[in-house]
Design a protein around this motif. Structure first.
Motif, PDB file in Angstrom:
ATOM      1  N   LEU A 189     -19.069  -6.775  21.872  1.00 59.47           N
ATOM      2  CA  LEU A 189     -20.236  -6.627  20.996  1.00 59.47           C
ATOM      3  C   LEU A 189     -21.484  -7.299  21.572  1.00 59.47           C
ATOM      4  CD1 LEU A 189     -18.448  -7.218  17.572  1.00 59.47           C
ATOM      5  CD2 LEU A 189     -18.941  -5.045  18.692  1.00 59.47           C
ATOM      6  N   SER A 190     -21.633  -7.269  22.895  1.00 59.71           N
ATOM      7  CA  SER A 190     -22.867  -7.722  23.530  1.00 59.71           C
ATOM      8  C   SER A 190     -23.875  -6.572  23.536  1.00 59.71           C
ATOM      9  CB  SER A 190     -22.592  -8.203  24.953  1.00 59.71           C
ATOM     10  OG  SER A 190     -22.058  -7.144  25.735  1.00 59.71           O
ATOM     11  N   GLU A 202     -34.756  -4.701  36.042  1.00 51.80           N
ATOM     12  CA  GLU A 202     -33.770  -5.747  35.788  1.00 51.80           C
ATOM     13  C   GLU A 202     -32.857  -5.366  34.628  1.00 51.80           C
ATOM     14  OE1 GLU A 202     -35.858  -9.888  37.189  1.00 51.80           O
ATOM     15  OE2 GLU A 202     -36.376  -9.131  35.195  1.00 51.80           O
ATOM     16  N   PHE A 203     -31.563  -5.646  34.817  1.00 52.48           N
ATOM     17  CA  PHE A 203     -30.558  -5.407  33.789  1.00 52.48           C
ATOM     18  C   PHE A 203     -30.319  -6.700  33.032  1.00 52.48           C
ATOM     19  CE2 PHE A 203     -25.992  -5.395  32.551  1.00 52.48           C
ATOM     20  CZ  PHE A 203     -26.019  -4.306  31.670  1.00 52.48           C
ATOM     21  N   HIS A 204     -30.629  -6.687  31.732  1.00 54.77           N
ATOM     22  CA  HIS A 204     -30.478  -7.863  30.874  1.00 54.77           C
ATOM     23  C   HIS A 204     -29.193  -7.729  30.058  1.00 54.77           C
ATOM     24  CE1 HIS A 204     -34.804  -9.264  31.199  1.00 54.77           C
ATOM     25  NE2 HIS A 204     -34.887  -8.030  31.665  1.00 54.77           N
ATOM     26  N   LEU A 205     -28.394  -8.772  30.032  1.00 54.82           N
ATOM     27  CA  LEU A 205     -27.166  -8.827  29.241  1.00 54.82           C
ATOM     28  C   LEU A 205     -27.271  -9.996  28.272  1.00 54.82           C
ATOM     29  CD1 LEU A 205     -24.207  -7.854  28.763  1.00 54.82           C
ATOM     30  CD2 LEU A 205     -23.523  -9.544  30.491  1.00 54.82           C
ATOM     31  N   ILE A 206     -27.115  -9.704  26.981  1.00 48.82           N
ATOM     32  CA  ILE A 206     -27.346 -10.721  25.954  1.00 48.82           C
ATOM     33  C   ILE A 206     -26.163 -10.764  24.989  1.00 48.82           C
ATOM     34  CG2 ILE A 206     -28.902 -11.506  24.118  1.00 48.82           C
ATOM     35  CD1 ILE A 206     -31.096  -9.809  25.472  1.00 48.82           C
ATOM     36  N   GLY A 207     -25.685 -11.970  24.718  1.00 48.20           N
ATOM     37  CA  GLY A 207     -24.704 -12.172  23.664  1.00 48.20           C
ATOM     38  C   GLY A 207     -23.320 -11.643  23.992  1.00 48.20           C
ATOM     39  N   ASN A 238     -18.045 -14.089  23.213  1.00 45.90           N
ATOM     40  CA  ASN A 238     -17.801 -15.318  23.973  1.00 45.90           C
ATOM     41  C   ASN A 238     -19.071 -15.877  24.612  1.00 45.90           C
ATOM     42  OD1 ASN A 238     -15.067 -14.966  23.450  1.00 45.90           O
ATOM     43  ND2 ASN A 238     -14.683 -13.916  25.381  1.00 45.90           N
ATOM     44  N   ASN A 239     -20.225 -15.425  24.171  1.00 43.25           N
ATOM     45  CA  ASN A 239     -21.435 -15.755  24.916  1.00 43.25           C
ATOM     46  C   ASN A 239     -22.634 -15.968  24.003  1.00 43.25           C
ATOM     47  OD1 ASN A 239     -23.340 -15.919  27.110  1.00 43.25           O
ATOM     48  ND2 ASN A 239     -23.823 -13.769  26.749  1.00 43.25           N
ATOM     49  N   SER A 240     -23.356 -17.063  24.213  1.00 42.01           N
ATOM     50  CA  SER A 240     -24.594 -17.318  23.476  1.00 42.01           C
ATOM     51  C   SER A 240     -25.784 -17.403  24.427  1.00 42.01           C
ATOM     52  CB  SER A 240     -24.477 -18.620  22.667  1.00 42.01           C
ATOM     53  OG  SER A 240     -24.266 -19.730  23.523  1.00 42.01           O
ATOM     54  N   SER A 241     -25.676 -16.710  25.585  1.00 40.62           N
ATOM     55  CA  SER A 241     -26.733 -16.770  26.596  1.00 40.62           C
ATOM     56  C   SER A 241     -27.337 -15.396  26.872  1.00 40.62           C
ATOM     57  CB  SER A 241     -26.191 -17.354  27.910  1.00 40.62           C
ATOM     58  OG  SER A 241     -25.833 -18.696  27.751  1.00 40.62           O
ATOM     59  N   HIS A 242     -28.464 -15.429  27.561  1.00 35.98           N
ATOM     60  CA  HIS A 242     -29.171 -14.246  28.041  1.00 35.98           C
ATOM     61  C   HIS A 242     -29.095 -14.284  29.571  1.00 35.98           C
ATOM     62  CE1 HIS A 242     -33.350 -12.029  28.290  1.00 35.98           C
ATOM     63  NE2 HIS A 242     -32.433 -11.473  29.063  1.00 35.98           N
ATOM     64  N   PHE A 243     -28.501 -13.243  30.177  1.00 38.06           N
ATOM     65  CA  PHE A 243     -28.341 -13.171  31.626  1.00 38.06           C
ATOM     66  C   PHE A 243     -29.156 -12.004  32.195  1.00 38.06           C
ATOM     67  CE2 PHE A 243     -24.275 -15.002  30.149  1.00 38.06           C
ATOM     68  CZ  PHE A 243     -24.250 -16.170  30.904  1.00 38.06           C
ATOM     69  N   LYS A 268     -24.426 -11.184  41.227  1.00 39.39           N
ATOM     70  CA  LYS A 268     -23.912 -11.986  40.123  1.00 39.39           C
ATOM     71  C   LYS A 268     -24.994 -12.118  39.048  1.00 39.39           C
ATOM     72  CE  LYS A 268     -25.290 -16.533  41.912  1.00 39.39           C
ATOM     73  NZ  LYS A 268     -24.803 -17.881  42.298  1.00 39.39           N
ATOM     74  N   TYR A 269     -24.580 -12.604  37.876  1.00 38.83           N
ATOM     75  CA  TYR A 269     -25.519 -12.825  36.775  1.00 38.83           C
ATOM     76  C   TYR A 269     -26.190 -14.185  36.910  1.00 38.83           C
ATOM     77  CZ  TYR A 269     -23.853  -8.780  34.110  1.00 38.83           C
ATOM     78  OH  TYR A 269     -23.563  -7.522  33.692  1.00 38.83           O
ATOM     79  N   GLU A 270     -27.447 -14.258  36.488  1.00 39.71           N
ATOM     80  CA  GLU A 270     -28.173 -15.514  36.413  1.00 39.71           C
ATOM     81  C   GLU A 270     -28.549 -15.780  34.962  1.00 39.71           C
ATOM     82  OE1 GLU A 270     -31.531 -15.102  38.957  1.00 39.71           O
ATOM     83  OE2 GLU A 270     -30.384 -15.455  40.802  1.00 39.71           O
ATOM     84  N   GLU A 271     -28.224 -16.954  34.474  1.00 46.74           N
ATOM     85  CA  GLU A 271     -28.582 -17.318  33.102  1.00 46.74           C
ATOM     86  C   GLU A 271     -30.058 -17.703  33.049  1.00 46.74           C
ATOM     87  OE1 GLU A 271     -26.205 -19.919  30.024  1.00 46.74           O
ATOM     88  OE2 GLU A 271     -27.586 -21.204  31.133  1.00 46.74           O
ATOM     89  N   ILE A 272     -30.794 -17.086  32.142  1.00 47.69           N
ATOM     90  CA  ILE A 272     -32.204 -17.453  32.000  1.00 47.69           C
ATOM     91  C   ILE A 272     -32.485 -18.166  30.685  1.00 47.69           C
ATOM     92  CG2 ILE A 272     -32.929 -15.542  33.472  1.00 47.69           C
ATOM     93  CD1 ILE A 272     -33.972 -14.160  30.950  1.00 47.69           C
TER      94      ILE A 272
END
Length: 238
Positions: A126-127, A135-140, A143-148, A156-160
């Motif tokens: 459910l992200s 840029e490809f943004h992946l949010i939530g 298991n995740n509370s970050s924006h990558f 690889k993903y970078e946390e912003i």
């Protein structure tokens, strides 16, 4: 595309034909592996998937292990992915957590070639994702509370931004929220931004609205709230 049960895997990506009012199979997930570790779809288009060779297995043995435990149809399972489209380059970006192996997958809709990057961030289910300005943004995700943001050069993903570290989301993952991109070309002179609203935190529905600034690469909590806490809601920009 509806599946009969969660264990039944999709054959590929389907495309809707407006004239015939039907879905048709557009890109298959079928695969073959050659001696160079190239995996090709049924139509002959190839992509390369890297696999690690250790001291106890030959390259061909490692390839077979990867096929058995991590095949194309596994990580493109319908139930666990989020996808966005790079319109300029005609590439689908897909993040999937299927088969307990999180992966970033790129699918060229012109060549129908597939490129996979396994062993990525496990964000759960459910992200949400969006492709903006290359840029490809992946949010939530559960298991995740970050924006990558995906880094193509480093693969690889970078946390912003981390919502939890900034005290904006204290109960773990962000799930089932709404996400809107505003490009800045609007009559209301709203600057380019993203809005995230509602969602489910594992315990209850949420009513918060968050604002992302592309100038600062940070999320802020808005003073406005939704009329009622919501998850899995529909939305329309007018």
């Amino acid at each position: 595309i509806p599946e009969k049960n969660i264990l039944q895997q999709s054959k590929g990506i389907y495309k809707y034909n407006i004239q015939t009012d039907e879905y048709e199979l557009f890109i298959r997930y079928d695969k073959m592996v050659d001696a160079n570790n190239n995996i090709s779809t049924e139509n002959g288009n190839k992509f390369n998937r890297k696999c690690d060779v250790d001291d106890t297995h030959s390259k061909n043995e490692m390839i077979q292990i990867h096929i058995e435990n991590f095949c194309v149809s596994d990580f493109l399972e319908i139930s666990y992915h989020t996808a966005s489209f790079d319109e300029d380059n005609q590439i689908i970006y897909m993040h999937t957590n299927a088969a307990l192996n999180a992966s970033l997958v790129k699918i060229d809709i012109n060549t129908k070639g597939i490129l996979a990057y396994p062993k990525q961030r496990d964000v759960g289910i459910l992200s949400k994702s969006v492709f903006i300005d290359g840029e490809f943004h992946l949010i939530g995700g559960s298991n995740n509370s970050s924006h990558f943001i995906w880094n193509d050069q480093q693969e690889k993903y970078e946390e912003i931004f981390n919502f939890g570290e900034h005290g904006l989301w204290s109960r773990g993952g962000l799930m089932s929220f709404g996400l809107i991109y505003i490009d800045g070309n609007n009559d209301y002179k709203i600057p380019r931004c993203m809005l995230l609203f509602g969602g489910f935190d594992g315990v209850e529905n949420r009513d918060e609205i968050y604002y992302f600034s592309f100038e600062t690469n940070k999320w802020m909590l808005s003073q406005c709230k939704l009329p009622i806490p919501r998850q899995c809601s529909s939305y329309l920009v007018t």
